[in-house]
Design a protein around this motif. Sequence first.
Motif, PDB file in Angstrom:
ATOM      1  N   PHE A  57       0.877  -1.175   0.000  1.00 18.91           N
ATOM      2  CA  PHE A  57       0.000   0.000   0.000  1.00 18.91           C
ATOM      3  C   PHE A  57       0.911   1.222   0.000  1.00 18.91           C
ATOM      4  O   PHE A  57       0.996   1.954   0.982  1.00 18.91           O
ATOM      5  CB  PHE A  57      -0.891   0.004   1.235  1.00 18.91           C
ATOM      6  N   PRO A  58       1.633   1.444  -1.117  1.00 19.66           N
ATOM      7  CA  PRO A  58       2.725   2.416  -1.129  1.00 19.66           C
ATOM      8  C   PRO A  58       2.254   3.866  -1.237  1.00 19.66           C
ATOM      9  O   PRO A  58       2.386   4.535  -2.252  1.00 19.66           O
ATOM     10  CB  PRO A  58       3.547   1.997  -2.350  1.00 19.66           C
ATOM     11  N   LEU A  59       1.694   4.367  -0.141  1.00 20.11           N
ATOM     12  CA  LEU A  59       1.369   5.784  -0.026  1.00 20.11           C
ATOM     13  C   LEU A  59       2.447   6.439   0.821  1.00 20.11           C
ATOM     14  O   LEU A  59       2.918   5.870   1.799  1.00 20.11           O
ATOM     15  CB  LEU A  59       0.006   5.976   0.620  1.00 20.11           C
ATOM     16  N   GLU A  60       2.820   7.649   0.453  1.00 18.68           N
ATOM     17  CA  GLU A  60       3.932   8.332   1.101  1.00 18.68           C
ATOM     18  C   GLU A  60       3.501   9.731   1.511  1.00 18.68           C
ATOM     19  O   GLU A  60       2.838  10.440   0.749  1.00 18.68           O
ATOM     20  CB  GLU A  60       5.097   8.405   0.115  1.00 18.68           C
ATOM     21  N   GLY A  61       3.835  10.147   2.732  1.00 17.25           N
ATOM     22  CA  GLY A  61       3.566  11.513   3.164  1.00 17.25           C
ATOM     23  C   GLY A  61       4.770  12.382   2.888  1.00 17.25           C
ATOM     24  O   GLY A  61       5.857  12.142   3.410  1.00 17.25           O
ATOM     25  N   ARG A  62       4.585  13.393   2.045  1.00 18.41           N
ATOM     26  CA  ARG A  62       5.697  14.259   1.649  1.00 18.41           C
ATOM     27  C   ARG A  62       5.515  15.683   2.176  1.00 18.41           C
ATOM     28  O   ARG A  62       4.397  16.151   2.350  1.00 18.41           O
ATOM     29  CB  ARG A  62       5.836  14.300   0.128  1.00 18.41           C
ATOM     30  N   ASN A  63       6.640  16.355   2.360  1.00 20.49           N
ATOM     31  CA  ASN A  63       6.645  17.755   2.783  1.00 20.49           C
ATOM     32  C   ASN A  63       5.736  17.954   3.990  1.00 20.49           C
ATOM     33  O   ASN A  63       4.860  18.824   4.003  1.00 20.49           O
ATOM     34  CB  ASN A  63       6.215  18.667   1.623  1.00 20.49           C
ATOM     35  N   ILE A  64       5.932  17.166   5.021  1.00 25.63           N
ATOM     36  CA  ILE A  64       5.105  17.256   6.224  1.00 25.63           C
ATOM     37  C   ILE A  64       5.501  18.496   7.013  1.00 25.63           C
ATOM     38  O   ILE A  64       6.678  18.737   7.275  1.00 25.63           O
ATOM     39  CB  ILE A  64       5.281  16.001   7.099  1.00 25.63           C
ATOM     40  N   ARG A  65       4.501  19.287   7.381  1.00 25.66           N
ATOM     41  CA  ARG A  65       4.786  20.473   8.177  1.00 25.66           C
ATOM     42  C   ARG A  65       3.735  20.619   9.286  1.00 25.66           C
ATOM     43  O   ARG A  65       2.574  20.286   9.096  1.00 25.66           O
ATOM     44  CB  ARG A  65       4.847  21.735   7.334  1.00 25.66           C
ATOM     45  N   LEU A  66       4.211  21.083  10.423  1.00 22.63           N
ATOM     46  CA  LEU A  66       3.354  21.426  11.550  1.00 22.63           C
ATOM     47  C   LEU A  66       3.537  22.911  11.804  1.00 22.63           C
ATOM     48  O   LEU A  66       4.663  23.374  11.993  1.00 22.63           O
ATOM     49  CB  LEU A  66       3.743  20.629  12.802  1.00 22.63           C
ATOM     50  N   VAL A  67       2.434  23.641  11.816  1.00 26.19           N
ATOM     51  CA  VAL A  67       2.507  25.099  11.931  1.00 26.19           C
ATOM     52  C   VAL A  67       1.476  25.577  12.953  1.00 26.19           C
ATOM     53  O   VAL A  67       0.300  25.214  12.881  1.00 26.19           O
ATOM     54  CB  VAL A  67       2.246  25.780  10.569  1.00 26.19           C
ATOM     55  N   ARG A  68       1.919  26.406  13.883  1.00 31.49           N
ATOM     56  CA  ARG A  68       0.981  27.042  14.812  1.00 31.49           C
ATOM     57  C   ARG A  68       0.170  28.096  14.052  1.00 31.49           C
ATOM     58  O   ARG A  68       0.744  28.980  13.406  1.00 31.49           O
ATOM     59  CB  ARG A  68       1.735  27.692  15.972  1.00 31.49           C
ATOM     60  N   LEU A  69      -1.161  27.996  14.163  1.00 31.70           N
ATOM     61  CA  LEU A  69      -2.025  28.975  13.520  1.00 31.70           C
ATOM     62  C   LEU A  69      -2.259  30.173  14.432  1.00 31.70           C
ATOM     63  O   LEU A  69      -2.393  31.312  13.976  1.00 31.70           O
ATOM     64  CB  LEU A  69      -3.368  28.337  13.161  1.00 31.70           C
ATOM     65  N   ASN A  70      -2.358  29.904  15.723  1.00 29.29           N
ATOM     66  CA  ASN A  70      -2.568  30.929  16.747  1.00 29.29           C
ATOM     67  C   ASN A  70      -2.292  30.254  18.092  1.00 29.29           C
ATOM     68  O   ASN A  70      -1.750  29.141  18.130  1.00 29.29           O
ATOM     69  CB  ASN A  70      -3.992  31.496  16.674  1.00 29.29           C
ATOM     70  N   ALA A  71      -2.679  30.890  19.190  1.00 27.22           N
ATOM     71  CA  ALA A  71      -2.418  30.314  20.508  1.00 27.22           C
ATOM     72  C   ALA A  71      -3.209  29.042  20.750  1.00 27.22           C
ATOM     73  O   ALA A  71      -2.819  28.215  21.587  1.00 27.22           O
ATOM     74  CB  ALA A  71      -2.740  31.333  21.590  1.00 27.22           C
TER      75      ALA A  71
END
Length: 478
Positions: A57-71
Amino acid sequence: MQTRTIGAAGTAIAALLGCTTGGQAAAPVATLTESPTTSGSAPAEFGIVAEPASSAFPLEGRNIRLVRLNAQDLAAQFELFNRGQQAVAPYDVGMGLIERDFKLVDLPRATAYDVQESTGFDGRVSDNQYDEIVPGSSATITAVFTAPPEETTTMWLLTDVLQPVEVSIESVGSTALVDDPVLTGPRGDDPYVATLMCPSRGPEGDGAEAPVEIRLPSDVLFEFAKADLTPAALQTLDVVKDQLDSAGGTITIEGHTDAIGDDASNQLLSEARAASVRTALQDRLGSGFAFDTVGFGESRPVAPNTNPDGTDNPDGRARNRRVEIRTGDVTAAVPAQLEARPMTDDVAAQGAVATVEGVERISGHLLTTVAVTNPTSSVVEIAPGSGLTDSGHRPLGITVANRTGQRRSKACNSGTERLEGFRDLAGPPSNLYSPSGDLPPGASVTLWAIFPAPPADVTSVDVEVGGFGQVVPTPITG
């Protein structure tokens, strides 16, 4: 950005395509549309990459980012790339509005975050759940979570079809995100934040109930510098009560703090927090239990409060802020011997092979990985409730035994079951080993699970792999 990934899916796939069993060549898995990337070697344009959990099931997560939107809010966003030969929709792999099987985990603070609610049963997830991702293309997946504390700088992203990956958190105002309506709301009232439950059990011993050990992070139980239990703490203790119901006898509750503040204040705070937990558990458990509470202040750290250069270590301090709950005899000089765990070999009987790839110590936890391969020419069926899996298909048949301290642990979980996400920190579920659900000939899947870590002086554990009847002594790295 910082990133840490597990496994080496590309290597496993390459090896399996040429493997044989008894002189008969195994049928290969579906041909990939491009060369697979491996941990630490992804092209720069792909950014942080979470590799497929299964080669079938070759699915790949690319360019993963976690970003704070606000507090209040934090967004997780990545490109779900299809390396296979069949079209797939996000809904098919638990990335939908209702069955939103994403989770962010802050391991130093032993806290799990599920996707926020939007309206009704829908979550704050991209509304592309039914849009098919054709081979060689990708779809942008966005999900919004409650923001962790400001001192949290990295989190682990867990999903059903990708291997876990640790990602750094970008600050408010980052331009890394692609615009999506879910980034601006609406926002439900439930924060969907839960304490990780990571109990360990000792040997039965003379017919008595097995002793239980549970470590709870103070950051979810209490507000800063206070001893009053939060609403989230009360939900957590409802789950703790279920773990202790059959224990009987004496329950020992210890309070611990970090090194911020003076010794006397920390001592009083640790005592008050232990007392608050005792009162809540007494109300839940009723008669039949005796309680022993004690506060240790900052005197028994489990992690450094400062870095080697003398600067503050917020992750270490978070691990030190804790409440520990134990049942049974906690004073025995020599613990009773942990009994062998009964296990079946029903998955191995179909020709599958399990290999323990590693056990890594990460922020008070163990990240354990086991590769299951199918070198035969027949499909391997791993049903729910097999020796390897529970009724929900997750690989909870894998346990870890600490033979030094004589304790056995199941995978950590995030307390009560939620409709919107998965509870146990283990995966992937066996019905997502391939588009058809089973493990086809020539395929390999990397199973992962997060367990409580033993004390630092314990350097190896036994990984017990149900469904294969295997007990594998394994060194702890990290």
